[in-house]
Design an enzyme around this catalytic site. Structure first.
Site, PDB file in Angstrom:
ATOM      1  N   TYR A 231       0.856  -1.199   0.000  1.00  0.00           N
ATOM      2  CA  TYR A 231       0.000   0.000   0.000  1.00  0.00           C
ATOM      3  C   TYR A 231       0.886   1.242   0.000  1.00  0.00           C
ATOM      4  CZ  TYR A 231      -3.161   3.649   1.522  1.00  0.00           C
ATOM      5  OH  TYR A 231      -3.880   4.814   1.589  1.00  0.00           O
TER       6      TYR A 231
ATOM      7  N   GLU B 275      -3.248   7.463  -4.415  1.00  0.00           N
ATOM      8  CA  GLU B 275      -3.244   6.245  -3.601  1.00  0.00           C
ATOM      9  C   GLU B 275      -3.080   5.031  -4.507  1.00  0.00           C
ATOM     10  OE1 GLU B 275      -6.949   4.682  -1.863  1.00  0.00           O
ATOM     11  OE2 GLU B 275      -5.936   4.767   0.059  1.00  0.00           O
TER      12      GLU B 275
END
Ligand code: GDP
Ligand code: MN
Length: 392
Positions: A116, A201
């Site tokens: 992530y 993101e």
């Protein structure tokens, strides 16, 4: 401004951040043609990935991302996803209609690690921040071990090499993948700065079997205030994905955000609008919208504002809270009367007008013979609202 995954990936590719090869399509036939143009890598798990393009995350867990082993499956799965209402934790209960899908090469192999990475502006520090974890993927929200989620503050336009290496080290990358990641994160940060994004993101980012680093998903939010610098990005806005009232409002020069409550409010000035929303809550109600009609509220704008808030069937009461600074209250009062005379008997309207010529505006409202609830203060408005709710 939110953009689709495929547009976010285009922006990333422009800055030379690598993503899996993919094509955007609108029909299952086009999906098939697109898949034929992708080379199949037999070290990978499946062959193709079909991904719903809607402005909402959480697609993977809700049927919006499907794997296909062969061309026949590409067609079938594209057919299934196109036209469906995709419901995810980030959509309403009704879901979002899928009008287009991204056909992508499968880049996973047995044992693929998902990471992530996000870059955003930390508003309390006033600095950019990278948030990262070696446990990316669909369950990132449930990673509770703080050791597994780390941050790095970046205080300049370019990322320092030691910071990129530190993140690579913390993600336990080695050798060729370590080097590839250092380049990836440095370029990603550059893309974030140069595109005036407020959020980038990447979840998941993956390491491929041949140790490349790829952005498999991309959520990109561009700072609206910077759009004037990017004429191309302006064309990326997908009005079909946005709330129709919000689109209509922005065309009319109104600052409008749809909310789920029972009190529609019409206010001038963002600060007063926020205070008004607090006051509605205080009265036991809940705002149906945020609406700032701006300092120079003219007839046209007020008329547009009413037409937008009246579309919402959950509105029980309308609250008008205007401070006459640039605009004169008597003028506003006249406009309110013209715009509301047809419905002020069916929906209660609470009016607070303060500032230039407010005494005169009172007189005008009283003499109109129409049924308004005129109040003097925010406190009085809250008390009046309480008596007007259907449940009370
Ligand atoms: P989101 O759920 O809306 O965030 O959509 P993502 O693009 O992140 O995809 C959801 C999940 O699908 C990912 O976490 C992966 O597990 C899986 N996925 C995405 N692309 C691929 C791929 O190329 N191959 C495989 N096997 N899985 C993928
Ligand atoms: Mn994702």
């Amino acid at each position: 401004m939110n953009v689709h995954e495929f547009q976010g990936k285009e922006i990333l590719n422009f800055f030379v951040v690598e993503t899996p090869k993919s094509f955007l399509v609108y029909t299952e036939q086009e999906a098939l043609e697109a898949a034929k143009r992708l080379s199949v890598n037999f070290s990978c798990l499946e062959s193709y990935v079909i991904k719903a393009q809607v402005h909402a995350g959480g697609r993977g867990k809700c049927g919006g991302v499907k794997l296909a082993k062969n061309l026949k499956e590409v067609r079938e799965k594209a057919y299934k996803i196109l036209g469906m209402y995709l419901v995810t934790p980030q959509t309403s209960e009704k879901g979002k209609l899928v009008r287009k899908v991204l056909v992508s090469e499968d880049v996973y192999y047995p044992g693929t690690m998902e990471y992530y990475i996000s870059i955003f502006l930390n508003r309390s520090l006033g600095k950019n921040m990278i948030l990262y974890s070696p446990e990316g993927g669909m369950d990132i929200e449930s990673v509770s071990n703080p050791e597994k989620v780390k941050t790095e503050i970046i205080d300049s336009e370019e990322m320092k090499a030691f910071q990129a290496r530190k993140i690579a080290f913390n993600l336990h990358l080695k050798g060729k993948a370590f080097k590839a990641f250092v380049k990836f994160i440095t370029t990603l940060y550059r893309a974030y700065v140069k595109s005036d994004a407020s959020l980038l993101e990447i979840n998941p980012m993956i390491k491929t079997y041949d140790e490349r680093i790829l952005a498999v998903d991309a959520k990109v939010v561009i700072d609206e205030n910077a759009l004037f610098r990017h004429s191309y990005y302006k064309t990326l806005r997908d009005n079909q994905e946005e709330n129709t009232e919000e689109v209509e409002a922005s065309k009319a020069g109104l600052n409008f955000v749809k909310l789920n409550g029972n009190v529609a409010c019409m206010v001038n000035g963002a600060g007063l609008a926020m205070a008004t929303m607090d006051m509605i809550k205080f009265s036991g109600g809940s705002p149906a919208n945020f609406l700032d009609i701006g300092g120079t509220a003219d007839e046209n704008r007020i008329e547009n504002a009413f037409s937008i808030i009246l579309k919402d069937s959950s509105v029980e009461v309308i609250l008008i809270n205007i401070f006459g600074g640039i605009v004169r209250c008597d003028l506003v009062a006249r406009v309110i009367i013209t715009c509301t005379k047809d419905f002020c008997d069916t929906i209660p309207i609470v009016i607070r007008l303060k500032g230039t010529n407010f005494e005169r505006s009172r007189e005008i409202i009283n003499r109109s013979g129409l049924h308004f609830h005129s109040v003097n203060s925010m406190k009085e408005a809250a008390e009046k609202l309480k008596t007007l709710y259907k449940s009370s």
